[in-house]
Structure formats: structure tokens, C-alpha cells
Design a protein around this motif. Sequence first.
Motif, PDB file in Angstrom:
ATOM      1  N   GLY A 214       0.765  -1.238   0.000  1.00 28.26           N
ATOM      2  CA  GLY A 214       0.000   0.000   0.000  1.00 28.26           C
ATOM      3  C   GLY A 214       0.797   1.289   0.000  1.00 28.26           C
ATOM      4  N   PHE A 215       2.086   1.247  -0.279  1.00 33.47           N
ATOM      5  CA  PHE A 215       2.845   2.493  -0.328  1.00 33.47           C
ATOM      6  C   PHE A 215       3.954   2.422  -1.378  1.00 33.47           C
ATOM      7  CE2 PHE A 215       5.389  -0.127   2.470  1.00 33.47           C
ATOM      8  CZ  PHE A 215       6.703   0.278   2.284  1.00 33.47           C
ATOM      9  N   THR A 216       4.380   3.587  -1.817  1.00 32.74           N
ATOM     10  CA  THR A 216       5.498   3.698  -2.750  1.00 32.74           C
ATOM     11  C   THR A 216       6.761   4.044  -1.964  1.00 32.74           C
ATOM     12  OG1 THR A 216       4.058   4.427  -4.548  1.00 32.74           O
ATOM     13  CG2 THR A 216       6.412   4.954  -4.744  1.00 32.74           C
ATOM     14  N   PRO A 217       7.862   3.326  -2.191  1.00 32.72           N
ATOM     15  CA  PRO A 217       9.072   3.588  -1.408  1.00 32.72           C
ATOM     16  C   PRO A 217       9.540   5.040  -1.551  1.00 32.72           C
ATOM     17  CG  PRO A 217       9.307   1.584  -2.715  1.00 32.72           C
ATOM     18  CD  PRO A 217       8.056   2.246  -3.182  1.00 32.72           C
ATOM     19  N   ASP A 218       9.933   5.617  -0.444  1.00 33.53           N
ATOM     20  CA  ASP A 218      10.514   6.961  -0.439  1.00 33.53           C
ATOM     21  C   ASP A 218      12.013   6.790  -0.676  1.00 33.53           C
ATOM     22  OD1 ASP A 218      11.125   9.607  -0.140  1.00 33.53           O
ATOM     23  OD2 ASP A 218      10.802   9.668   2.034  1.00 33.53           O
ATOM     24  N   LEU A 219      12.378   6.704  -1.963  1.00 34.65           N
ATOM     25  CA  LEU A 219      13.735   6.345  -2.344  1.00 34.65           C
ATOM     26  C   LEU A 219      14.678   7.536  -2.173  1.00 34.65           C
ATOM     27  CD1 LEU A 219      15.714   4.306  -3.495  1.00 34.65           C
ATOM     28  CD2 LEU A 219      14.936   4.924  -5.796  1.00 34.65           C
ATOM     29  N   HIS A 220      15.648   7.387  -1.279  1.00 36.06           N
ATOM     30  CA  HIS A 220      16.625   8.440  -1.040  1.00 36.06           C
ATOM     31  C   HIS A 220      18.003   8.082  -1.581  1.00 36.06           C
ATOM     32  CE1 HIS A 220      14.859  11.528   1.878  1.00 36.06           C
ATOM     33  NE2 HIS A 220      13.843  10.771   1.504  1.00 36.06           N
ATOM     34  N   HIS A 221      18.338   6.783  -1.594  1.00 32.47           N
ATOM     35  CA  HIS A 221      19.680   6.377  -2.009  1.00 32.47           C
ATOM     36  C   HIS A 221      19.591   5.131  -2.894  1.00 32.47           C
ATOM     37  CE1 HIS A 221      21.272   9.157   0.998  1.00 32.47           C
ATOM     38  NE2 HIS A 221      20.490   8.573   1.903  1.00 32.47           N
ATOM     39  N   GLU A 222      20.221   5.184  -4.051  1.00 26.91           N
ATOM     40  CA  GLU A 222      20.395   4.015  -4.908  1.00 26.91           C
ATOM     41  C   GLU A 222      21.885   3.707  -4.961  1.00 26.91           C
ATOM     42  OE1 GLU A 222      17.998   3.162  -8.535  1.00 26.91           O
ATOM     43  OE2 GLU A 222      17.462   5.279  -8.369  1.00 26.91           O
ATOM     44  N   VAL A 223      22.261   2.467  -4.656  1.00 28.30           N
ATOM     45  CA  VAL A 223      23.675   2.105  -4.590  1.00 28.30           C
ATOM     46  C   VAL A 223      23.941   0.892  -5.483  1.00 28.30           C
ATOM     47  CG1 VAL A 223      23.941   3.063  -2.281  1.00 28.30           C
ATOM     48  CG2 VAL A 223      23.279   0.667  -2.549  1.00 28.30           C
ATOM     49  N   ARG A 224      25.229   0.569  -5.638  1.00 26.03           N
ATOM     50  CA  ARG A 224      25.636  -0.465  -6.587  1.00 26.03           C
ATOM     51  C   ARG A 224      26.050  -1.777  -5.925  1.00 26.03           C
ATOM     52  NH1 ARG A 224      26.725   1.118 -11.678  1.00 26.03           N
ATOM     53  NH2 ARG A 224      28.272  -0.554 -11.895  1.00 26.03           N
ATOM     54  N   HIS A 225      26.089  -1.812  -4.602  1.00 27.00           N
ATOM     55  CA  HIS A 225      26.577  -3.011  -3.932  1.00 27.00           C
ATOM     56  C   HIS A 225      25.807  -3.204  -2.636  1.00 27.00           C
ATOM     57  CE1 HIS A 225      29.316  -5.912  -2.114  1.00 27.00           C
ATOM     58  NE2 HIS A 225      29.924  -6.034  -3.279  1.00 27.00           N
ATOM     59  N   TRP A 226      25.559  -4.486  -2.288  1.00 31.90           N
ATOM     60  CA  TRP A 226      24.823  -4.759  -1.062  1.00 31.90           C
ATOM     61  C   TRP A 226      25.551  -4.235   0.172  1.00 31.90           C
ATOM     62  CZ3 TRP A 226      20.010  -5.251  -0.988  1.00 31.90           C
ATOM     63  CH2 TRP A 226      19.311  -5.975  -1.941  1.00 31.90           C
ATOM     64  N   LEU A 227      26.871  -4.273   0.168  1.00 33.26           N
ATOM     65  CA  LEU A 227      27.598  -3.740   1.321  1.00 33.26           C
ATOM     66  C   LEU A 227      27.381  -2.238   1.471  1.00 33.26           C
ATOM     67  CD1 LEU A 227      30.978  -5.710   1.240  1.00 33.26           C
ATOM     68  CD2 LEU A 227      28.950  -6.129   2.648  1.00 33.26           C
ATOM     69  N   SER A 228      27.163  -1.562   0.337  1.00 28.86           N
ATOM     70  CA  SER A 228      26.842  -0.133   0.414  1.00 28.86           C
ATOM     71  C   SER A 228      25.472   0.075   1.041  1.00 28.86           C
ATOM     72  CB  SER A 228      26.890   0.491  -0.984  1.00 28.86           C
ATOM     73  OG  SER A 228      28.179   0.373  -1.547  1.00 28.86           O
ATOM     74  N   VAL A 229      24.530  -0.823   0.729  1.00 31.98           N
ATOM     75  CA  VAL A 229      23.208  -0.763   1.368  1.00 31.98           C
ATOM     76  C   VAL A 229      23.368  -0.884   2.882  1.00 31.98           C
ATOM     77  CG1 VAL A 229      20.974  -1.909   1.617  1.00 31.98           C
ATOM     78  CG2 VAL A 229      22.006  -1.696  -0.651  1.00 31.98           C
ATOM     79  N   LEU A 230      24.123  -1.889   3.315  1.00 30.77           N
ATOM     80  CA  LEU A 230      24.304  -2.110   4.753  1.00 30.77           C
ATOM     81  C   LEU A 230      25.002  -0.926   5.415  1.00 30.77           C
ATOM     82  CD1 LEU A 230      25.343  -5.892   4.861  1.00 30.77           C
ATOM     83  CD2 LEU A 230      23.057  -4.879   4.842  1.00 30.77           C
ATOM     84  N   SER A 231      25.982  -0.370   4.729  1.00 31.99           N
ATOM     85  CA  SER A 231      26.709   0.775   5.296  1.00 31.99           C
ATOM     86  C   SER A 231      25.781   1.969   5.494  1.00 31.99           C
ATOM     87  CB  SER A 231      27.874   1.164   4.375  1.00 31.99           C
ATOM     88  OG  SER A 231      28.826   0.133   4.284  1.00 31.99           O
ATOM     89  N   MET A 232      24.981   2.280   4.461  1.00 33.20           N
ATOM     90  CA  MET A 232      24.085   3.428   4.547  1.00 33.20           C
ATOM     91  C   MET A 232      23.060   3.241   5.662  1.00 33.20           C
ATOM     92  SD  MET A 232      25.106   5.581   2.212  1.00 33.20           S
ATOM     93  CE  MET A 232      23.739   6.655   1.828  1.00 33.20           C
ATOM     94  N   VAL A 233      22.527   2.016   5.779  1.00 34.53           N
ATOM     95  CA  VAL A 233      21.536   1.764   6.828  1.00 34.53           C
ATOM     96  C   VAL A 233      22.191   1.872   8.209  1.00 34.53           C
ATOM     97  CG1 VAL A 233      19.961   0.056   7.816  1.00 34.53           C
ATOM     98  CG2 VAL A 233      20.071   0.353   5.332  1.00 34.53           C
TER      99      VAL A 233
END
Length: 299
Positions: A214-233
Motif C-alpha cells: 500500500g505504499f510507494t518507497p521513499d527512495l533516497h539512495h540508490e547504490v551499486r553493492h549490497w555492502l553499500s546498502v548495509l553501510s548506509m543503513v
Amino acid sequence: MELRQLRYFLVLAEELHFSRAAQRLSISQPPLSVAIRQLEEELGAQLFERTSKEVRLTAAGKHLRVQAQDIMEQAQRVRQDMRAIADGVQGRIRLGFVGSAIYRGLPEALESFRTRHPLVRIDMLELNSAEQIASLQQERLDLGLLHATRPAPGLQSHTLVSEPFMACLPAGHALAGQRTLQVRQLAGERMVLFSRQVSPDYHQQIWQICQSEGFTPDLHHEVRHWLSVLSMVSLGQGVSLVPSCLQRVGFPGLAFVPIQGRHPQSQMQAMWHPGHVQPLVESLLAHLRDSVGRLGQQP
């Protein structure tokens, strides 16, 4: 010059007697004499001195004996190598992989494969899914391990791993202590997602999971690697939905919470070009089918 002629020459060079050499070769003497004469004519040099009492190697014959032994040994090695490659026990494989494969049992699977196939060289290249697909289509990779939900045009695939997505949250997040959560509870949170250009299937899957809640993601960051996802979070820059295997990374400052409901799974596909499959690649693919998912599920 034929290998047969060199083999005849080497036997005669050992025996220094036409009858005995012919007997060892299981041929009659005339074909042996003809073969040696033809070899001498092709090389433009006399290889044996023949008298009624003896046969001796000339200087040219002694030199050829050393060269011919090397040639025959090399020919034998080539035959053995070709047989080993045809049997899928020797050769080189160009293997592409996404970073998350490291946490899905790939290192352990490759180590056990190398133990069974010590003559196989595996050249590993970390590429995102889009890069692997392009390399496979252009036959610059033999096998790819990537994120996809369907085969790319001109390629074939097999699902090696299928696992649920989990919510990835900063350790201090209000939802971090829950046993499970509903994806809709992430509505309004800043999202960190894998880039659409890098892995369009993954990006679309996560987008669809959110929209189904029921919602659209509020996309703030698009990254190229899963480790970058973990780092940002971990730095408090947002939340994400990630494959459950990433729990095994051991990244500090994170909480992983299972999500409720039936949702698309995170899949890792083995993908290859059907016109570029060799027995060695088939052997590795069979080994990965048997071991990657099982090893990747271990704690």
C-alpha cells in the motif's frame, strides 16, 4: 612430417636394426624403410648410415632424436589435456558473481570443487547482474551467478538459491527489536535500494513488495553493492529490504527483522550461454546446484 614417421624413427634409433624395429612396431620391414626414406627426403638430411653390417645414426639423426622425443612427449601431453578437457576435469572457467554470492556458500562450494578438480582454474570476476548478462551474451563469461527472476534473452538459467527478504534497520530503530514486522510499517521511511541500472529485477521486486503493502518507497539512495546498502543503513541514512543471507555479513549497527506475509523471494540464478557450454562448465554447474543453496542456508 607426421607423428607416425617420428615414432618409427625413434624406435629405429633405439634398435639400430630394421627388422627388430619393424617387429616392435608390428609392421613389416618395407613400410618402415619407406617411412624413414620419406622422412629423410622431407628433412633434406640423411638420418641413418646403412651398411650390410650395421645401422648408425648420423649427426643429423642424433639431433633429430632429441627433438623428436620432445615432440612426441608434447603430443602425448596434448592428447591427455584434450581428453581431460573433454571429460570436464581440466581447463579454465570464467565465472562472474554478485557480491551476495559470497554469503550464499559460494567460497565453500568452489573450494570443494577445486579439491575434486585440481587441474581446473576458475577465474572469478565480481560484476553486477547487468554487467554479467552483457558478458554472457558476448561470451566473455562462461557462467554467471546473478540476481534475476527470469533468463535474459539468448541465455539459460537455473535457480540456485531462493530466500526471503528481510527488513534491514539501524540497530537503534524503533522497529529493530520486533520479532517480525509488516512491510507497511516502513511506509514513510527513507529507503536505501539497489540501483535499477545495476540489478533491475531486484529493484523491481522490492518496489513491488512495497506497493503490494500500500505504499510507494521513499527512495533516497540508490547504490551499486549490497555492502553499500548495509553501510548506509548502519549510518542511519534509511532502511532497506535485503536478502536474508546478508545477516551473515556481521556488519555492526544493524538489525535484521523477518517480514510477514507472502512476498517474492530473493533469487540467485546461475546463467550461461547455451551455445558456449563445455563439459567443464557443466561439471561446475552441477556442483553448484548441489552445494551452494545448502551451504548458504547454514548459520
